[in-house]
Design an enzyme around this catalytic site. Structure first.
Site, PDB file in Angstrom:
ATOM      1  N   HIS A  37      -3.349  -3.167   3.196  1.00  0.00           N
ATOM      2  CA  HIS A  37      -2.714  -2.755   4.459  1.00  0.00           C
ATOM      3  C   HIS A  37      -2.291  -3.991   5.253  1.00  0.00           C
ATOM      4  O   HIS A  37      -1.224  -4.029   5.855  1.00  0.00           O
ATOM      5  CB  HIS A  37      -3.699  -1.941   5.317  1.00  0.00           C
ATOM      6  N   GLU A  74       0.825  -1.207   0.000  1.00  0.00           N
ATOM      7  CA  GLU A  74       0.000   0.000   0.000  1.00  0.00           C
ATOM      8  C   GLU A  74       0.862   1.262   0.000  1.00  0.00           C
ATOM      9  O   GLU A  74       0.361   2.351  -0.252  1.00  0.00           O
ATOM     10  CB  GLU A  74      -1.030  -0.004   1.135  1.00  0.00           C
ATOM     11  N   GLN A 134      -4.389  -3.942  12.233  1.00  0.00           N
ATOM     12  CA  GLN A 134      -3.804  -3.377  13.455  1.00  0.00           C
ATOM     13  C   GLN A 134      -3.513  -4.432  14.521  1.00  0.00           C
ATOM     14  O   GLN A 134      -2.691  -4.219  15.409  1.00  0.00           O
ATOM     15  CB  GLN A 134      -4.725  -2.288  14.004  1.00  0.00           C
ATOM     16  N   ALA A 162      -8.095  -5.964  11.683  1.00  0.00           N
ATOM     17  CA  ALA A 162      -7.224  -7.056  11.229  1.00  0.00           C
ATOM     18  C   ALA A 162      -5.797  -6.559  11.006  1.00  0.00           C
ATOM     19  O   ALA A 162      -4.837  -7.149  11.513  1.00  0.00           O
ATOM     20  CB  ALA A 162      -7.779  -7.670   9.944  1.00  0.00           C
TER      21      ALA A 162
HETATM   22  P1  AMP Z   1      -1.774   4.197   6.467  1.00  0.00           P
HETATM   23  O1  AMP Z   1      -2.797   4.401   5.370  1.00  0.00           O
HETATM   24  O2  AMP Z   1      -0.675   3.284   6.034  1.00  0.00           O
HETATM   25  O3  AMP Z   1      -1.304   5.483   7.046  1.00  0.00           O
HETATM   26  O4  AMP Z   1      -2.511   3.388   7.661  1.00  0.00           O
HETATM   27  C1  AMP Z   1      -3.752   3.788   8.149  1.00  0.00           C
HETATM   28  C2  AMP Z   1      -4.161   2.936   9.326  1.00  0.00           C
HETATM   29  O5  AMP Z   1      -5.391   3.467   9.808  1.00  0.00           O
HETATM   30  C3  AMP Z   1      -4.418   1.468   9.004  1.00  0.00           C
HETATM   31  O6  AMP Z   1      -4.023   0.690  10.118  1.00  0.00           O
HETATM   32  C4  AMP Z   1      -5.938   1.418   8.843  1.00  0.00           C
HETATM   33  O7  AMP Z   1      -6.515   0.153   9.153  1.00  0.00           O
HETATM   34  C5  AMP Z   1      -6.350   2.436   9.887  1.00  0.00           C
HETATM   35  N1  AMP Z   1      -7.681   3.015   9.597  1.00  0.00           N
HETATM   36  C6  AMP Z   1      -8.049   3.741   8.515  1.00  0.00           C
HETATM   37  N2  AMP Z   1      -9.357   4.073   8.585  1.00  0.00           N
HETATM   38  C7  AMP Z   1      -9.836   3.548   9.739  1.00  0.00           C
HETATM   39  C8  AMP Z   1     -11.114   3.508  10.382  1.00  0.00           C
HETATM   40  N3  AMP Z   1     -12.184   4.116   9.837  1.00  0.00           N
HETATM   41  N4  AMP Z   1     -11.240   2.851  11.556  1.00  0.00           N
HETATM   42  C9  AMP Z   1     -10.166   2.231  12.105  1.00  0.00           C
HETATM   43  N5  AMP Z   1      -8.940   2.225  11.566  1.00  0.00           N
HETATM   44  C10 AMP Z   1      -8.767   2.862  10.389  1.00  0.00           C
END
Ligand code: AMP
Length: 339
Positions: A307, A10, A286, A284
């Site tokens: 991700h 990603e 996280q 998942a």
């Molecule tokens: P990145 O795009 O690499 O900066 O990572 C973004 C992180 O935020 C990832 O772990 C996503 O699963 C998490 N994330 C994005 N949107 C949400 C949401 N609506 N609820 C919970 N986690 C989110």
């Protein structure tokens, strides 16, 4: 030194955050190249730079390339020290993502920590604070790590200005977690936060949730916020089950109707319900890091996201573990983490 390609998968900030967390945990230096190469604005933004500064601060480590816009970073961790820390992102960049960079390393410290972070608390593409409090932290507590996050002030996109305070007790050994079934549904409800905007936005969101989820009005709550919480709106759909709580969020945005914000969140919640998996896509990706640090774990999820697979690949570069994914049935995948 471990070299990580920040453009893999990603190609977003998670590669940087997971690399910093694992560099601190394993005490191995890391170099991350092509940081956020696939984004319109590549390199370190304020949120990522604050995460690097936080990693330096908690370990008296050293970072080369820690500047706004930098596309390569070399980080050498020192020993993680607990204590009181304060980090200001300065934009609506996500407080929770900065926290996730240093949360696990601080479990290794010899004393407790209090971490105050200012910035965004409810912004798109990041876990809102409610998600951490209701979904993520209870699972971490089951793994033995009691971490408490208090929301002092909301911070919405694009204004930011929110604040969270986190108390972290040392917990150097995490227990594994098995989460294959979500269990019986205990409670389901929606909350529409609204700050300095007309209340009809929240009411229309909740009306849409009522229709799409087929929920009664007793399950729908308007949460009006006082003026010091800036300007903004977020809608949370909360599904509490016997073994896990999931939170799906819609983020209010100028030019996007309240109905569309609600529909986006409902679609995510309905997909999750239909999948019958224990955890949704955000939880998942996280959960991988704490389970990998524990050295064992298992959970069911709907199809793996990019991700998820990217985070798994980065984690496997640092730790002697294997993250396996297998299709379990028509709607679910089984994730197994083994040493
Ligand atoms: P990145 O795009 O690499 O900066 O990572 C973004 C992180 O935020 C990832 O772990 C996503 O699963 C998490 N994330 C994005 N949107 C949400 C949401 N609506 N609820 C919970 N986690 C989110």
């Amino acid at each position: 030194m471990i070299i990580i390609d920040g453009s893999q998968g990603e190609g977003e900030g998670q590669i940087l955050r997971t690399s910093l967390a694992l560099s601190l945990w394993t005490q191995q230096p890391v170099r991350i190249e092509h940081i956020r190469a696939k984004r319109a604005k590549p390199g370190l933004l304020r949120q990522h730079l604050t995460a690097v500064q936080a990693a330096v601060a908690i370990s008296k480590g050293q970072a080369k390339g820690a500047e706004l816009g930098s596309r390569a970073l070399t980080f050498s961790p020192g020993k993680v020290q607990g204590g009181d820390f304060r980090f200001a992102i300065g934009t609506a960049g996500s407080c929770t993502l900065v926290l996730q960079t240093i949360l696990f390393p601080l479990l290794l410290a010899e004393r407790a920590s209090t971490v105050t972070i200012t910035g965004g608390t409810h912004n798109p593409s990041a876990p809102p604070v409610d998600f951490l409090q209701r979904a993520f932290l209870p699972l971490l507590a089951r793994m033995g790590a009691p971490v408490e996050v208090t929301l002092k002030k909301h911070g919405f996109f694009p204004g930011g200005g929110g604040e969270i305070v986190t108390r972290i007790q040392p917990c150097p050994i995490l227990q594994g977690l098995e989460l294959c079934e979500r269990g019986e549904r205990r409670r389901s409800f929606a909350e529409a936060y609204i700050a300095s905007l007309p209340v009809h936005i929240a009411e229309r969101e909740l009306k849409t949730v009522g229709e799409l989820m087929n929920w009664r009005k007793e399950q729908l709550f308007v949460r009006g916020l006082s003026g010091h919480n800036g300007i903004g709106n977020a809608l949370g759909i909360i599904l509490e089950h016997e073994h896990v709580t999931e939170v799906f969020t819609g983020f209010g945005e100028r030019g996007v109707s309240a109905e569309t914000v609600a529909k986006t969140a409902c679609d995510e919640a309905l997909d999750y319900i239909a999948s019958n998996a224990a955890v949704g896509p955000h939880l998942a990706d996280q959960l991988l890091l704490p389970l990998a640090l524990a050295g064992s774990g298992r959970f069911t999820m709907s199809a793996p996201t990019q991700h998820f697979t990217t985070n798994a690949a980065v984690i496997e570069r640092f730790l002697p573990i294997r993250i396996g994914v297998e299709k379990k049935d028509l709607t679910r995948y089984d994730t197994l983490i083994v040493l």
